[in-house]
Design an enzyme around this catalytic site. Sequence first.
Site, PDB file in Angstrom:
ATOM      1  N   SER A   1       0.874  -1.178   0.000  1.00 36.14           N
ATOM      2  CA  SER A   1       0.000   0.000   0.000  1.00 36.14           C
ATOM      3  C   SER A   1       0.908   1.224   0.000  1.00 36.14           C
ATOM      4  O   SER A   1       2.087   1.133   0.383  1.00 36.14           O
ATOM      5  CB  SER A   1      -0.852  -0.020   1.271  1.00 36.14           C
ATOM      6  OG  SER A   1      -1.389   1.264   1.525  1.00 36.14           O
TER       7      SER A   1
ATOM      8  N   TYR B   1      -2.255  -0.968  10.168  1.00 30.34           N
ATOM      9  CA  TYR B   1      -2.328  -1.260   8.728  1.00 30.34           C
ATOM     10  C   TYR B   1      -1.035  -0.808   8.047  1.00 30.34           C
ATOM     11  O   TYR B   1      -0.396  -1.569   7.314  1.00 30.34           O
ATOM     12  CB  TYR B   1      -3.542  -0.551   8.121  1.00 30.34           C
ATOM     13  CG  TYR B   1      -3.716  -0.795   6.642  1.00 30.34           C
ATOM     14  CD1 TYR B   1      -4.343  -1.950   6.169  1.00 30.34           C
ATOM     15  CD2 TYR B   1      -3.249   0.124   5.695  1.00 30.34           C
ATOM     16  CE1 TYR B   1      -4.503  -2.179   4.806  1.00 30.34           C
ATOM     17  CE2 TYR B   1      -3.404  -0.095   4.334  1.00 30.34           C
ATOM     18  CZ  TYR B   1      -4.034  -1.243   3.898  1.00 30.34           C
ATOM     19  OH  TYR B   1      -4.185  -1.465   2.542  1.00 30.34           O
TER      20      TYR B   1
HETATM   21  N1  LIG Z   1      -8.602  -0.973  -2.407  1.00 29.01           N
HETATM   22  C1  LIG Z   1      -7.582  -0.185  -2.272  1.00 29.01           C
HETATM   23  O1  LIG Z   1      -7.674   1.013  -2.590  1.00 29.01           O
HETATM   24  C2  LIG Z   1      -6.274  -0.696  -1.735  1.00 29.01           C
HETATM   25  C3  LIG Z   1      -5.176   0.183  -1.697  1.00 29.01           C
HETATM   26  C4  LIG Z   1      -3.948  -0.276  -1.220  1.00 29.01           C
HETATM   27  C5  LIG Z   1      -3.820  -1.592  -0.812  1.00 29.01           C
HETATM   28  N2  LIG Z   1      -4.908  -2.438  -0.851  1.00 29.01           N
HETATM   29  C6  LIG Z   1      -4.693  -3.837  -0.416  1.00 29.01           C
HETATM   30  O2  LIG Z   1      -5.243  -4.705  -1.398  1.00 29.01           O
HETATM   31  C7  LIG Z   1      -5.666  -5.925  -0.799  1.00 29.01           C
HETATM   32  C8  LIG Z   1      -7.091  -6.221  -1.182  1.00 29.01           C
HETATM   33  O3  LIG Z   1      -7.915  -5.206  -0.659  1.00 29.01           O
HETATM   34  P1  LIG Z   1      -9.374  -4.856  -1.212  1.00 29.01           P
HETATM   35  O4  LIG Z   1      -9.402  -3.387  -1.389  1.00 29.01           O
HETATM   36  O5  LIG Z   1      -9.738  -5.768  -2.320  1.00 29.01           O
HETATM   37  O6  LIG Z   1     -10.219  -5.166   0.107  1.00 29.01           O
HETATM   38  P2  LIG Z   1     -11.550  -6.007   0.374  1.00 29.01           P
HETATM   39  O7  LIG Z   1     -12.512  -5.836  -0.744  1.00 29.01           O
HETATM   40  O8  LIG Z   1     -11.926  -5.631   1.758  1.00 29.01           O
HETATM   41  O9  LIG Z   1     -11.017  -7.491   0.320  1.00 29.01           O
HETATM   42  C9  LIG Z   1     -10.178  -8.003   1.316  1.00 29.01           C
HETATM   43  C10 LIG Z   1     -10.199  -9.492   1.226  1.00 29.01           C
HETATM   44  O10 LIG Z   1      -9.425 -10.013   2.328  1.00 29.01           O
HETATM   45  C11 LIG Z   1     -10.185 -11.003   2.976  1.00 29.01           C
HETATM   46  N3  LIG Z   1      -9.879 -11.118   4.391  1.00 29.01           N
HETATM   47  C12 LIG Z   1      -9.979 -10.153   5.342  1.00 29.01           C
HETATM   48  N4  LIG Z   1      -9.688 -10.661   6.543  1.00 29.01           N
HETATM   49  C13 LIG Z   1      -9.385 -11.968   6.357  1.00 29.01           C
HETATM   50  C14 LIG Z   1      -9.034 -13.030   7.226  1.00 29.01           C
HETATM   51  N5  LIG Z   1      -8.971 -12.855   8.535  1.00 29.01           N
HETATM   52  N6  LIG Z   1      -8.785 -14.253   6.704  1.00 29.01           N
HETATM   53  C15 LIG Z   1      -8.893 -14.454   5.370  1.00 29.01           C
HETATM   54  N7  LIG Z   1      -9.260 -13.500   4.491  1.00 29.01           N
HETATM   55  C16 LIG Z   1      -9.504 -12.268   4.989  1.00 29.01           C
HETATM   56  C17 LIG Z   1     -11.625 -10.548   2.788  1.00 29.01           C
HETATM   57  O11 LIG Z   1     -12.510 -11.616   3.017  1.00 29.01           O
HETATM   58  P3  LIG Z   1     -14.085 -11.342   3.293  1.00 29.01           P
HETATM   59  O12 LIG Z   1     -14.610 -10.830   1.989  1.00 29.01           O
HETATM   60  O13 LIG Z   1     -14.575 -12.660   3.653  1.00 29.01           O
HETATM   61  O14 LIG Z   1     -14.153 -10.329   4.382  1.00 29.01           O
HETATM   62  C18 LIG Z   1     -11.602 -10.060   1.361  1.00 29.01           C
HETATM   63  O15 LIG Z   1     -11.767 -11.123   0.455  1.00 29.01           O
HETATM   64  C19 LIG Z   1      -5.441  -5.743   0.708  1.00 29.01           C
HETATM   65  O16 LIG Z   1      -4.218  -6.342   1.081  1.00 29.01           O
HETATM   66  C20 LIG Z   1      -5.363  -4.224   0.868  1.00 29.01           C
HETATM   67  O17 LIG Z   1      -4.600  -3.884   2.005  1.00 29.01           O
HETATM   68  C21 LIG Z   1      -6.114  -2.013  -1.299  1.00 29.01           C
END
Ligand SMILES: NC(=O)c1ccc[n+]([C@@H]2O[C@H](COP(=O)([O-])OP(=O)(O)OC[C@H]3O[C@@H](n4cnc5c(N)ncnc54)[C@H](OP(=O)(O)O)[C@@H]3O)[C@@H](O)[C@H]2O)c1
Length: 254
Positions: A157, A170
């Site tokens: 991130s 985070y």
């Molecule tokens: N979106 C952004 O702008 C952004 C920016 C920078 C970095 N990121 C990174 O990108 C990655 C994906 O994020 P996203 O935006 O797609 O978020 P998201 O839609 O919230 O998806 C996160 C995923 O992680 C899973 N997860 C959370 N806690 C977990 C646990 N305890 N055990 C197993 N799985 C778990 C969730 O499962 P459930 O659906 O079952 O809750 C979900 O499938 C993350 O590492 C995040 O830090 C995202």
Amino acid sequence: MTICKIDYQAPADLLAGRVILVTGAGDGIGRAAALSYARHGATVILLGRTIAKLEAVYDAIEAEGLPQPAIFPLNFEGATVKDFHDMAETLDKEFGRLDGILHNAGLLGRITPFAQYNPELWEQVMQVNINGPIWMTQALLPLLEASPDASVIFTSSSVGRRGRAYWGAYSVSKFATEGFMEVLADEVEHLGTLRINSLNPGGTRTAMRKSAYPAEDPEALRTPEEIMPTYLWLMGPDSQGHSGERFDAQPPKQ
Ligand SMILES: NC(=O)c1ccc[n+]([C@@H]2O[C@H](COP(=O)([O-])OP(=O)(O)OC[C@H]3O[C@@H](n4cnc5c(N)ncnc54)[C@H](OP(=O)(O)O)[C@@H]3O)[C@@H](O)[C@H]2O)c1
């Protein structure tokens, strides 16, 4: 300076014959990556904590007639080192190989002044974002090392590259992710067949982004599908020779 491959055009058979594990595959970026990897020929192992979401991704992959995926339910919060070793045994038995991991599952925790950060929540975020993925990687290392061409992607991130007030656990977990990526990449460099890199998706239209920036217009953000070129490039053989490096899935904002 990080590299972005948003213009990369992946050949249709980029990941043919490969077995790839995607964590957090039920939603957001992980869901898009799982579908995208399957569309490029991979057998995808869908790992996550909400089975109904994983089943929906499984069904979407099957409906397109893509290589049959597998569901691996796992919650990083309660998972033990033994669970990860059992997992390695199962994957070895069922697939006999592993050619890539996209470490994507992540927990935001709270955006709050450090003085008010709840210690249990801090531990929880560290467990899901870094400790769980580290021990999972250790257990799966023999399978990755046996692959003729394997890629491990750790999701970072912008707050894992430069600290930002109130982002607490985070941000710290993402710094640790970058550090671990470098340590492991250096350790396995001699193999020449296993690359380890980090990837910052950049602001992307998902539930996590919404909870971090509730007032933001989601339409102003790229969708998970739109940022897949770098995810594909890093997972496939076109990124051979790159390891221990940091990538961005989106170009910097002008
Ligand atoms: N979106 C952004 O702008 C952004 C920016 C920078 C970095 N990121 C990174 O990108 C990655 C994906 O994020 P996203 O935006 O797609 O978020 P998201 O839609 O919230 O998806 C996160 C995923 O992680 C899973 N997860 C959370 N806690 C977990 C646990 N305890 N055990 C197993 N799985 C778990 C969730 O499962 P459930 O659906 O079952 O809750 C979900 O499938 C993350 O590492 C995040 O830090 C995202």
